[in-house]
Design an enzyme around this catalytic site. Structure first.
Site, PDB file in Angstrom:
ATOM      1  N   ASP A 210     -14.402  97.027   9.429  1.00 28.17           N
ATOM      2  CA  ASP A 210     -14.444  98.494   9.292  1.00 28.17           C
ATOM      3  C   ASP A 210     -15.876  98.970   9.490  1.00 28.17           C
ATOM      4  OD1 ASP A 210     -14.344  97.064   6.411  1.00 28.17           O
ATOM      5  OD2 ASP A 210     -15.848  98.647   6.412  1.00 28.17           O
ATOM      6  N   ASP A 212     -17.357 100.898   7.272  1.00 26.43           N
ATOM      7  CA  ASP A 212     -17.684 101.403   5.935  1.00 26.43           C
ATOM      8  C   ASP A 212     -17.375 102.911   5.911  1.00 26.43           C
ATOM      9  OD1 ASP A 212     -18.443 100.694   3.322  1.00 26.43           O
ATOM     10  OD2 ASP A 212     -20.430 101.518   3.637  1.00 26.43           O
TER      11      ASP A 212
END
Ligand SMILES: CSC[C@H]1O[C@H](OP(=O)(O)O)[C@H](O)[C@@H]1O
Ligand SMILES: Nc1ncnc2[nH]cnc12
Length: 287
Positions: A210, A212
């Site tokens: 991801d 974040d």
């Protein structure tokens, strides 16, 4: 076959190792408490292996609850000289897209002192050299293995180790970009410190899952999104481990195996028998 083993610590999404022969489930006790789970020992392509799921089977342990000392101590007891850590991380760089692999070589510590990250203390003082916190030879092998497995892989990078369990605020995430860090996770620094004290090589296969919460055209990180990326990439991660195990030299030529030689400052005459017993597996040859 070598008498030493290669250890694999499986992180989020990696709770078992396929393809092992001669499998045994081993319960290990340590002076530092109980490890995350039973260790799985076996042989992979002629190489002795020891596997441990970091958060326990069923993912029961928070990053702050994992008994990292017991996990590394158990690995050492089982003859492990080199540990491959497999971890999920958030990306702090545009170029490190979800699904990419990173082989981090530095850390920034954002843990909060809750977890025990040293075997020393309580009657004995040591200061390990930690300027280069991972084994560069093992990391080279992991990088080549990731390429051979067809991964998009980034060599080197700084791993921010946060305490969790909540993910970062947006302000924190932006501040980490400012530090020039590459990835963020909640586990690897603590393991790397203890592996160093135990004179075990430590290298990381980090799967970016991801961005974040700093990226304006990607959703903020969620467990659901992380698990989805892990599931899409778990076969690749296992393939990287297989490739790496095939090319890791079981005779080490790095300095990890003698790192603690000059690290203990306590006067040997002041070290009690209790302390010697507690530290026997980790540093017995220096006491
Ligand atoms: C499941 S999301 C957050 C969790 O994932 C990473 O774990 P690991 O390093 O064991 O793969 C991260 O550090 C957090 O513990
Ligand atoms: N964004 C993130 N922050 C902390 N740990 C993570 N593990 C995977 N993604 C993460």
């Amino acid at each position: 076959m070598s008498t030493t083993s290669i250890g694999v610590i499986g992180g989020s999404g990696l709770y078992e190792m396929e393809g092992l022969e001669d499998v045994n489930h081993v319960t290990v006790t340590t002076p530092f408490g109980a490890p995350s789970d039973e260790f799985i020992t076996g042989v992979l392509n002629g190489v002795r292996m020891v596997f441990l799921p970091r958060h326990g089977r069923g993912h029961r342990l928070l990053p702050s609850e994992v008994n990292y000392r017991a996990n590394i101590h158990g690995m050492k007891q089982l003859g492990v000289e080199q540990i491959i850590s497999v971890s999920a991380v958030g990306s702090l760089k545009e170029a490190i897209a979800p699904g990419h692999i990173v082989i981090p070589d530095q850390f920034i510590d954002r843990t909060k002192g809750i977890r025990k990250d040293t075997f020393f203390g309580d009657g004995i003082v040591a200061h390990a050299g930690f300027a280069d916190p991972v084994c560069h030879l093992l990391s080279d092998v992991l990088y080549s293995a990731a390429i051979n497995a067809g991964a998009t892989v980034h060599k080197g990078g700084t791993y921010i180790c946060m305490e969790g369990p909540a993910f970062s605020t947006r302000a924190e995430s932006f501040s980490y970009l400012g530090l020039g860090a590459s990835v963020i996770g909640m586990t690897n620094l603590t393991e790397a410190k203890l592996a160093r004290e135990a004179e075990i090589c430590y290298g990381i296969i980090a799967l970016s899952t991801d961005y974040d919460c700093w990226h304006d055209s990607h959703e903020d990180v969620t467990v659901e999104a992380i698990i989805q990326i892990i599931h899409q990439n778990v076969a690749m991660a296992k393939n990287i481990i297989r490739q790496a195990v095939a090319s890791i030299a079981t005779e080490r030529s790095c300095s990890c195996g003698s790192n603690m030689q000059h690290a203990i400052i306590t006067d040997r005459a002041a070290i009690t028998d209790d302390v010697k017993q507690r530290l026997d597996v980790i540093a017995g040859r220096y006491l």
